[in-house]
Write a protein that holds these residues in place. Structure first.
Motif, PDB file in Angstrom:
ATOM      1  N   VAL A 190       0.840  -1.204   0.000  1.00 54.39           N
ATOM      2  CA  VAL A 190       0.000   0.000   0.000  1.00 54.39           C
ATOM      3  C   VAL A 190       0.877   1.257   0.000  1.00 54.39           C
ATOM      4  O   VAL A 190       0.595   2.230  -0.712  1.00 54.39           O
ATOM      5  N   THR A 191       1.957   1.236   0.785  1.00 55.76           N
ATOM      6  CA  THR A 191       2.866   2.393   0.811  1.00 55.76           C
ATOM      7  C   THR A 191       3.494   2.623  -0.557  1.00 55.76           C
ATOM      8  O   THR A 191       3.592   3.764  -1.027  1.00 55.76           O
ATOM      9  N   ARG A 192       3.908   1.536  -1.218  1.00 55.81           N
ATOM     10  CA  ARG A 192       4.485   1.665  -2.561  1.00 55.81           C
ATOM     11  C   ARG A 192       3.459   2.214  -3.544  1.00 55.81           C
ATOM     12  O   ARG A 192       3.788   3.050  -4.401  1.00 55.81           O
ATOM     13  N   ALA A 193       2.223   1.720  -3.443  1.00 59.00           N
ATOM     14  CA  ALA A 193       1.176   2.187  -4.364  1.00 59.00           C
ATOM     15  C   ALA A 193       0.922   3.685  -4.192  1.00 59.00           C
ATOM     16  O   ALA A 193       0.769   4.412  -5.176  1.00 59.00           O
ATOM     17  N   ILE A 194       0.880   4.134  -2.925  1.00 57.10           N
ATOM     18  CA  ILE A 194       0.675   5.565  -2.684  1.00 57.10           C
ATOM     19  C   ILE A 194       1.850   6.372  -3.232  1.00 57.10           C
ATOM     20  O   ILE A 194       1.653   7.399  -3.900  1.00 57.10           O
ATOM     21  N   THR A 195       3.062   5.902  -2.966  1.00 58.09           N
ATOM     22  CA  THR A 195       4.250   6.605  -3.470  1.00 58.09           C
ATOM     23  C   THR A 195       4.240   6.679  -4.981  1.00 58.09           C
ATOM     24  O   THR A 195       4.543   7.720  -5.574  1.00 58.09           O
ATOM     25  N   ARG A 196       3.882   5.559  -5.627  1.00 59.04           N
ATOM     26  CA  ARG A 196       3.853   5.533  -7.090  1.00 59.04           C
ATOM     27  C   ARG A 196       2.798   6.484  -7.639  1.00 59.04           C
ATOM     28  O   ARG A 196       3.046   7.216  -8.605  1.00 59.04           O
ATOM     29  N   ARG A 197       1.621   6.493  -7.019  1.00 62.55           N
ATOM     30  CA  ARG A 197       0.551   7.354  -7.510  1.00 62.55           C
ATOM     31  C   ARG A 197       0.885   8.835  -7.299  1.00 62.55           C
ATOM     32  O   ARG A 197       0.575   9.674  -8.143  1.00 62.55           O
ATOM     33  N   VAL A 198       1.512   9.160  -6.164  1.00 61.28           N
ATOM     34  CA  VAL A 198       1.917  10.550  -5.937  1.00 61.28           C
ATOM     35  C   VAL A 198       2.967  10.966  -6.966  1.00 61.28           C
ATOM     36  O   VAL A 198       2.901  12.062  -7.543  1.00 61.28           O
ATOM     37  N   ALA A 199       3.948  10.071  -7.201  1.00 58.70           N
ATOM     38  CA  ALA A 199       4.984  10.387  -8.184  1.00 58.70           C
ATOM     39  C   ALA A 199       4.387  10.524  -9.585  1.00 58.70           C
ATOM     40  O   ALA A 199       4.777  11.416 -10.347  1.00 58.70           O
ATOM     41  N   GLN A 200       3.430   9.645  -9.911  1.00 57.39           N
ATOM     42  CA  GLN A 200       2.781   9.729 -11.223  1.00 57.39           C
ATOM     43  C   GLN A 200       2.025  11.044 -11.366  1.00 57.39           C
ATOM     44  O   GLN A 200       2.055  11.683 -12.418  1.00 57.39           O
ATOM     45  N   ARG A 201       1.342  11.438 -10.290  1.00 56.70           N
ATOM     46  CA  ARG A 201       0.614  12.711 -10.314  1.00 56.70           C
ATOM     47  C   ARG A 201       1.587  13.879 -10.495  1.00 56.70           C
ATOM     48  O   ARG A 201       1.323  14.801 -11.278  1.00 56.70           O
ATOM     49  N   ARG A 202       2.709  13.842  -9.781  1.00 58.58           N
ATOM     50  CA  ARG A 202       3.693  14.907  -9.894  1.00 58.58           C
ATOM     51  C   ARG A 202       4.278  14.960 -11.313  1.00 58.58           C
ATOM     52  O   ARG A 202       4.483  16.040 -11.871  1.00 58.58           O
ATOM     53  N   ARG A 203       4.566  13.790 -11.873  1.00 59.23           N
ATOM     54  CA  ARG A 203       5.098  13.767 -13.241  1.00 59.23           C
ATOM     55  C   ARG A 203       4.086  14.340 -14.221  1.00 59.23           C
ATOM     56  O   ARG A 203       4.448  15.073 -15.151  1.00 59.23           O
ATOM     57  N   GLY A 204       2.804  14.005 -14.011  1.00 55.58           N
ATOM     58  CA  GLY A 204       1.766  14.562 -14.873  1.00 55.58           C
ATOM     59  C   GLY A 204       1.671  16.073 -14.752  1.00 55.58           C
ATOM     60  O   GLY A 204       1.538  16.778 -15.756  1.00 55.58           O
ATOM     61  N   GLU A 205       1.751  16.572 -13.502  1.00 54.44           N
ATOM     62  CA  GLU A 205       1.693  18.018 -13.307  1.00 54.44           C
ATOM     63  C   GLU A 205       2.900  18.709 -13.931  1.00 54.44           C
ATOM     64  O   GLU A 205       2.771  19.772 -14.539  1.00 54.44           O
ATOM     65  N   GLN A 206       4.083  18.093 -13.771  1.00 59.67           N
ATOM     66  CA  GLN A 206       5.279  18.688 -14.365  1.00 59.67           C
ATOM     67  C   GLN A 206       5.212  18.673 -15.883  1.00 59.67           C
ATOM     68  O   GLN A 206       5.591  19.650 -16.536  1.00 59.67           O
ATOM     69  N   ALA A 207       4.707  17.539 -16.443  1.00 58.34           N
ATOM     70  CA  ALA A 207       4.579  17.475 -17.906  1.00 58.34           C
ATOM     71  C   ALA A 207       3.573  18.503 -18.406  1.00 58.34           C
ATOM     72  O   ALA A 207       3.790  19.157 -19.436  1.00 58.34           O
ATOM     73  N   GLU A 208       2.476  18.660 -17.659  1.00 63.80           N
ATOM     74  CA  GLU A 208       1.469  19.645 -18.049  1.00 63.80           C
ATOM     75  C   GLU A 208       2.030  21.064 -17.958  1.00 63.80           C
ATOM     76  O   GLU A 208       1.768  21.900 -18.826  1.00 63.80           O
ATOM     77  N   ALA A 209       2.827  21.314 -16.892  1.00 70.72           N
ATOM     78  CA  ALA A 209       3.431  22.638 -16.755  1.00 70.72           C
ATOM     79  C   ALA A 209       4.415  22.906 -17.888  1.00 70.72           C
ATOM     80  O   ALA A 209       4.440  24.006 -18.458  1.00 70.72           O
ATOM     81  N   ARG A 210       5.223  21.869 -18.216  1.00 67.64           N
ATOM     82  CA  ARG A 210       6.169  22.043 -19.325  1.00 67.64           C
ATOM     83  C   ARG A 210       5.434  22.274 -20.637  1.00 67.64           C
ATOM     84  O   ARG A 210       5.837  23.102 -21.456  1.00 67.64           O
TER      85      ARG A 210
END
Length: 418
Positions: A190-210
Motif C-alpha cells: 500500500v505504501t508503494r502504491a501511494i508513493t507511485r501514484r503521488v509520483a505519477q501525479r507529480r510527473r503529470g503536473e510537471q509534464a502539463e506545466a512544461r
C-alpha cells in the motif's frame, strides 16, 4: 539475537499453553494410577518443534521481504503513518484505489465522509498449496484473513494517512501464531502504491506545466513574428500606389508615405510580453486605414469613437490591428461598394469594451477567412488575462460583422473601480 528470542518466545508460549491444558485435562479426566507422562513429553516436544519451525519460517520470510529483522518487521500487526501532499478528499481516493487493487482484496468498505477505508485481504499460505498442513487438528491454526484499516486526517492542503495492517484475529493469539510476513507485505504494498501514484501525479503536473510553458512560448513566438512582419502585398501595393501618385498627385503621395512611415514605426517589434496601449494601437490602425482610404477612395469610410481617457488602457500589441485587417479583407474589400469601419471603445465597471465593426459582406462563403487571426486574438487574451478578458464576434445590423474585445480597465478610471 532478535530472531532467536522471537523463536524462543513462540516455542515457550506454545509449550506453556500446552502444559497448562494438559495439566488441567489430566487432573480432571484421568483416573488415579494412570500415567501419560511419556506421551505428554513426546507431544510437547513435537509441539515445541513445530512452533519453533513455524517461527523460524516467519523470521526467514520477513528477512526476505524487509531485508532486515527487528521487532517492528517481525510484528504481525503493522502500522504506517504516510503524509500525502494532496487535500484530504484526493488522499482518500488515492488510498481507496490502492487498497482495492491490493492482491487478495476481497471485501472493502469505504466511507468518504468519515475518510475511512476498511478491507479484508485473503492471506496466502506461502509454504503450502492449500492453506495450512492437513495434519493440523484444529481450524484455529488455519490461516485467517488479514484486515486493513486506513484513516485519512486532514492537514491543511495535505492529508495524513494512518494505515493499520493486521490479522483478523484477537491480539493475544500473536503469542502463538504468525502471519509469515503477509501484513508486512500488505503495508509495504500500500505504501508503494501511494508513493507511485503521488509520483505519477507529480510527473503529470510537471509534464502539463512544461507543455503549458512550451505552448505559451510558441504562441508568444508566433505573435512576435506576426507583430514584427509587415504583409508584403500591403507594403508593395502601398509603395506602388505612392509611386503612381508622385506623378499625378504629389501631395497625396506624400500623405500616403507619411502614413506608411507612421504604420511601420508602430509595427517595430517590442520586447517580449511588453504591453501597448489603446492609444498607440489606435494610431497604428488609423495609419493603416488612412493608407487604404487613399487607395480605396470613397469606398472606405472611417468612424472612430474612443474617449481620450481610455487611450491609456493597456492592450496587447497588434490585437486591434488584427480586427481592423479582418474587417477590411473579409468585409469591405470583397464588397463592390465598400463601406464603413467603426472603432469604438466603451468603459464598464472595471472593464473596457473595444469594438471593430463594419457594414461589409458579413458572414458568408465568400467573405470568410481561415480564422487564424481570430484564434490568435483569443489565445493572446487567454495568455495575458486568463478568464478576466472576453472576445465575441457577431453579425452587424443590417450587414457586416462586429468583433468586441473586453479587457480589464487599467486606466485611472478603472483603478477607481478596483
Amino acid at each position: 539475537m532478535t530472531s532467536f528470542f522471537f523463536i524462543f518466545r513462540l516455542a515457550l508460549a506454545s509449550l506453556a499453553a500446552y502444559a497448562l491444558i494438559a495439566a488441567i485435562a489430566l487432573n480432571a479426566v484421568l483416573p488415579e494410577g494412570v500415567h501419560f507422562e511419556g506421551f505428554i513429553v513426546a507431544s510437547a516436544s513435537l509441539l515445541g518443534a513445530f512452533a519453533a519451525l513455524n517461527a523460524f519460517s516467519h523470521v526467514r520470510r520477513v528477512r526476505l521481504i524487509a531485508g532486515q529483522v527487528n521487532g517492528a518487521t517481525l510484528s504481525c500487526r503493522q502500522r504506517r503513518q504516510i503524509e500525502v501532499p494532496f487535500e484530504a478528499g484526493e488522499t482518500f481516493d488515492l488510498i481507496d484505489a490502492a487498497i482495492r487493487e491490493l492482491p487478495g482484496s476481497e471485501m472493502q468498505e469505504s466511507a468518504r465522509d468519515s475518510l475511512q477505508v476498511q478491507a479484508r485481504v485473503r492471506r496466502p499460505a506461502p509454504y503450502t498449496q492449500a492453506g495450512a498442513p492437513r495434519w493440523h487438528l484444529l481450524n484455529f491454526f488455519e490461516p485467517r484473513p488479514n484486515q486493513i484499516l486506513a484513516t485519512v486526517t486532514p492537514n491543511g492542503e495535505a492529508g495524513s494517512v494512518t494505515l493499520i495492517c493486521e490479522p483478523a484475529r484477537t491480539a493475544w493469539t500473536d503469542w502463538f501464531l504468525v502471519d509469515h510476513g503477509t501484513n508486512l507485505e500488505n503495508a509495504e504494498a500500500v505504501t508503494r502504491a501511494i508513493t507511485r501514484r503521488v509520483a505519477q501525479r507529480r510527473r503529470g503536473e510537471q509534464a502539463e506545466a512544461r507543455q503549458t510553458v512550451t505552448e505559451k512560448e510558441l504562441t508568444v513566438a508566433k505573435l512576435s513574428l506576426l507583430h514584427a512582419q509587415v504583409e508584403p502585398h500591403f507594403l508593395y501595393n502601398t509603395l506602388a500606389s505612392a509611386q503612381l501618385l508622385t506623378r499625378s498627385d504629389p501631395a497625396r503621395a506624400d500623405e500616403m508615405l507619411g502614413n506608411l512611415i507612421e504604420y511601420l514605426r508602430h509595427s517595430l517589434p517590442r520586447t517580449e510580453n511588453a504591453m501597448s496601449t489603446l492609444g498607440v494601437e489606435l494610431e497604428r490602425a488609423r495609419a493603416y486605414l488612412d493608407i487604404l482610404k487613399i487607395r480605396m477612395g470613397s469606398r472606405l469610410q472611417l468612424q472612430i469613437e474612443v474617449p481620450q481617457y481610455l487611450r491609456q488602457v493597456e492592450l496587447p500589441p497588434m490585437m486591434l490591428q488584427t480586427l481592423v485587417e479582418n474587417a477590411i479583407k473579409h468585409g469591405l474589400e470583397p464588397k463592390s461598394g465598400g463601406g464603413t469601419i467603426w472603432i469604438l471603445a466603451r468603459a464598464g465597471e472595471g472593464t473596457v469594451a473595444i469594438t471593430v465593426a463594419d457594414d461589409g459582406q458579413g458572414f458568408s462563403d465568400h467573405g470568410g477567412g481561415t480564422g487564424i487571426g481570430l484564434r490568435n486574438v483569443r489565445e493572446r487574451l487567454r495568455l495575458t488575462y486568463g478568464d478576466a478578458a472576453l472576445f465575441g464576434i457577431v453579425s452587424n445590423f443590417p450587414g457586416g460583422v462586429a468583433a468586441t474585445i473586453t479587457v480589464p480597465d487599467s486606466s485611472a478610471r478603472g483603478a477607481a473601480y478596483g
